[in-house]
Design a protein around this motif. Sequence first.
Motif, short mmCIF file in Angstrom:
data_model
loop_
_atom_site.label_atom_id
_atom_site.label_comp_id
_atom_site.label_asym_id
_atom_site.label_seq_id
_atom_site.Cartn_x
_atom_site.Cartn_y
_atom_site.Cartn_z
N VAL A 1 0.84 -1.20 0.00
CA VAL A 1 0.00 0.00 0.00
C VAL A 1 0.88 1.25 0.00
CG1 VAL A 1 -1.72 1.32 1.31
CG2 VAL A 1 -1.94 -1.16 1.10
N ALA A 2 1.98 1.21 0.75
CA ALA A 2 2.90 2.36 0.77
C ALA A 2 3.48 2.60 -0.62
CB ALA A 2 4.02 2.11 1.78
N MET A 3 3.93 1.55 -1.27
CA MET A 3 4.46 1.71 -2.62
C MET A 3 3.39 2.25 -3.57
SD MET A 3 4.39 -0.16 -5.74
CE MET A 3 5.48 -0.50 -7.11
N THR A 4 2.16 1.79 -3.39
CA THR A 4 1.06 2.26 -4.23
C THR A 4 0.82 3.75 -4.03
OG1 THR A 4 0.04 0.07 -4.15
CG2 THR A 4 -1.39 1.92 -4.77
N ALA A 5 0.81 4.17 -2.78
CA ALA A 5 0.64 5.60 -2.48
C ALA A 5 1.73 6.42 -3.14
CB ALA A 5 0.64 5.82 -0.97
N ALA A 6 2.97 5.94 -3.08
CA ALA A 6 4.09 6.66 -3.67
C ALA A 6 3.97 6.73 -5.19
CB ALA A 6 5.41 5.99 -3.28
N GLU A 7 3.64 5.62 -5.82
CA GLU A 7 3.55 5.59 -7.28
C GLU A 7 2.36 6.40 -7.80
OE1 GLU A 7 5.51 4.30 -9.78
OE2 GLU A 7 7.00 4.12 -8.20
N HIS A 8 1.27 6.44 -7.02
CA HIS A 8 0.12 7.23 -7.46
C HIS A 8 0.35 8.72 -7.22
CE1 HIS A 8 -4.44 8.08 -7.47
NE2 HIS A 8 -4.06 7.83 -8.69
N SER B 1 10.03 -8.38 -4.41
CA SER B 1 11.35 -8.32 -3.80
C SER B 1 11.57 -9.58 -2.98
CB SER B 1 11.45 -7.05 -2.94
OG SER B 1 12.74 -6.89 -2.42
N THR B 2 11.97 -9.44 -1.70
CA THR B 2 12.08 -10.59 -0.81
C THR B 2 10.73 -11.30 -0.71
OG1 THR B 2 13.73 -9.38 0.44
CG2 THR B 2 12.80 -11.33 1.48
N GLY B 3 9.66 -10.51 -0.72
CA GLY B 3 8.30 -11.01 -0.80
C GLY B 3 7.60 -10.32 -1.96
N VAL B 4 6.30 -10.51 -2.05
CA VAL B 4 5.48 -9.85 -3.07
C VAL B 4 4.29 -9.22 -2.37
CG1 VAL B 4 4.07 -10.11 -5.15
CG2 VAL B 4 6.18 -11.46 -4.89
N GLY B 5 4.21 -7.89 -2.44
CA GLY B 5 3.09 -7.17 -1.86
C GLY B 5 2.40 -6.33 -2.92
N GLY B 6 1.31 -5.71 -2.55
CA GLY B 6 0.59 -4.89 -3.52
C GLY B 6 -0.40 -3.97 -2.86
N GLY B 7 -0.94 -3.07 -3.66
CA GLY B 7 -1.96 -2.14 -3.19
C GLY B 7 -2.79 -1.67 -4.36
N LEU B 8 -3.94 -1.10 -4.06
CA LEU B 8 -4.90 -0.71 -5.08
C LEU B 8 -5.25 0.77 -4.99
CD1 LEU B 8 -7.40 -3.69 -4.73
CD2 LEU B 8 -6.01 -3.22 -6.76
N VAL B 9 -5.43 1.38 -6.14
CA VAL B 9 -6.09 2.67 -6.27
C VAL B 9 -7.37 2.40 -7.05
CG1 VAL B 9 -6.01 4.98 -7.29
CG2 VAL B 9 -3.96 4.01 -6.23
N LEU B 10 -8.52 2.74 -6.48
CA LEU B 10 -9.81 2.54 -7.13
C LEU B 10 -10.59 3.84 -7.10
CD1 LEU B 10 -10.83 -0.95 -5.65
CD2 LEU B 10 -9.71 -0.47 -7.84
N GLY B 11 -11.08 4.26 -8.23
CA GLY B 11 -11.82 5.51 -8.30
C GLY B 11 -11.00 6.71 -7.89
N GLY B 12 -9.69 6.65 -8.13
CA GLY B 12 -8.82 7.77 -7.81
C GLY B 12 -8.38 7.86 -6.37
N ARG B 13 -8.77 6.89 -5.54
CA ARG B 13 -8.41 6.92 -4.12
C ARG B 13 -7.67 5.65 -3.74
NH1 ARG B 13 -11.13 10.71 -1.03
NH2 ARG B 13 -10.71 9.47 0.83
N LEU B 14 -6.74 5.79 -2.82
CA LEU B 14 -6.05 4.64 -2.26
C LEU B 14 -7.07 3.77 -1.54
CD1 LEU B 14 -3.04 3.69 -2.04
CD2 LEU B 14 -3.07 4.66 0.26
N HIS B 15 -7.14 2.49 -1.91
CA HIS B 15 -8.11 1.56 -1.31
C HIS B 15 -7.35 0.58 -0.43
CE1 HIS B 15 -11.77 -0.85 -0.99
NE2 HIS B 15 -11.01 -1.92 -1.21
N THR B 16 -7.43 0.77 0.87
CA THR B 16 -6.63 -0.04 1.79
C THR B 16 -7.39 -1.20 2.39
OG1 THR B 16 -7.20 1.36 3.68
CG2 THR B 16 -5.25 1.98 2.40
N GLY B 17 -8.72 -1.14 2.40
CA GLY B 17 -9.50 -2.15 3.09
C GLY B 17 -9.51 -1.92 4.59
#
Length: 319
Positions: free
Chosen positions: A115-122, A139-155
């Motif tokens: 989510v942090a990487m997503t915030a930075a890239e958006h 990287s060492t692991g695999v993480g991810g995050g979403l932007v939906l409708g122009g907003r960071l979607h964290t759940g």
Amino acid sequence: MQSHLVAALDIGGTKIAGALVDDSGRILVRAQRPTPAREDGETVMRAVEAVLAELAASPLWAGAGAVGIGSAGPVDASAGTVSPVNVPGWRGYPLVERVRRATGGLPVELVGDGVAMTAAEHWQGAARGYDNALCMVVSTGVGGGLVLGGRLHTGPTGNAGHIGHISVDLDGDPCPCGGRGCVERIASGPNIARRALENGWRPGPDGDTTAAAVAAAARAGDPVATASFERAARALAAGIAATATLVEIDVAVIGGGVAGAGEVLFAPLRRFIRDYATLSFVQRLTVAPALTGTDAGLLGAAAAATPAARGRAPVTFSG
């Protein structure tokens, strides 16, 4: 004195990085320690405290109004706890409370590293200008995050978009998370290297057995190294296409150390995306390398904490 600074922490299985970041995204002070990932939880926390102490020694620290944390996951932002798969000493660890205590009571915002990487890239990177995006750390692991409708979607707990632990191989290898055939078990750096070694690849005279060394071998035409990256690319493509089909993303941004392999990863990834993203509404899906580089976690953690620092409603990272 600088005002509106945020203390950012980027916590992963390999390193704990910290920075003081201003509201335009400039990193003014840095600190870093290796993650003692195989040690007990308190030993890991002492490394975090050492990073914070180094930041606090800067005269700029007085301008810090909050702390943002991007941590390997899963995290529980609602409870302020972390349970990183690659840091077994932290299970339900009360990281927010411990960081708040270590910083004299500063407000603390916790998000997963994806989510942090997503915030930075958006905010500043390859997802800027897209209203619907998936951003991934490979990287060492695999993480991810979403932007939906122009907003960071964290759940609710801060883990939405955690693509590394969806299964893309129902009969695949067991994953440390408890699942089987997860994207991370196939596409993370250590697993790319593990698979290459198991299939007969051998490192050069320097003995380097990292995914970067496998990438170099693939670039030189080694068929086993190439096959390991192709397998990783296929797993990523399957996960990305499934996500795109579910929530209609327009772009998938890939960052992290494994993305440093360049076309060794991205060429087969784009090819496999065409095999998996077949429905009409996902056929225009774009895959792009991340632009914020190794600072993505720090910038994203800072972005997540900016509302606490300024005492206003959460920002949307829409640029």
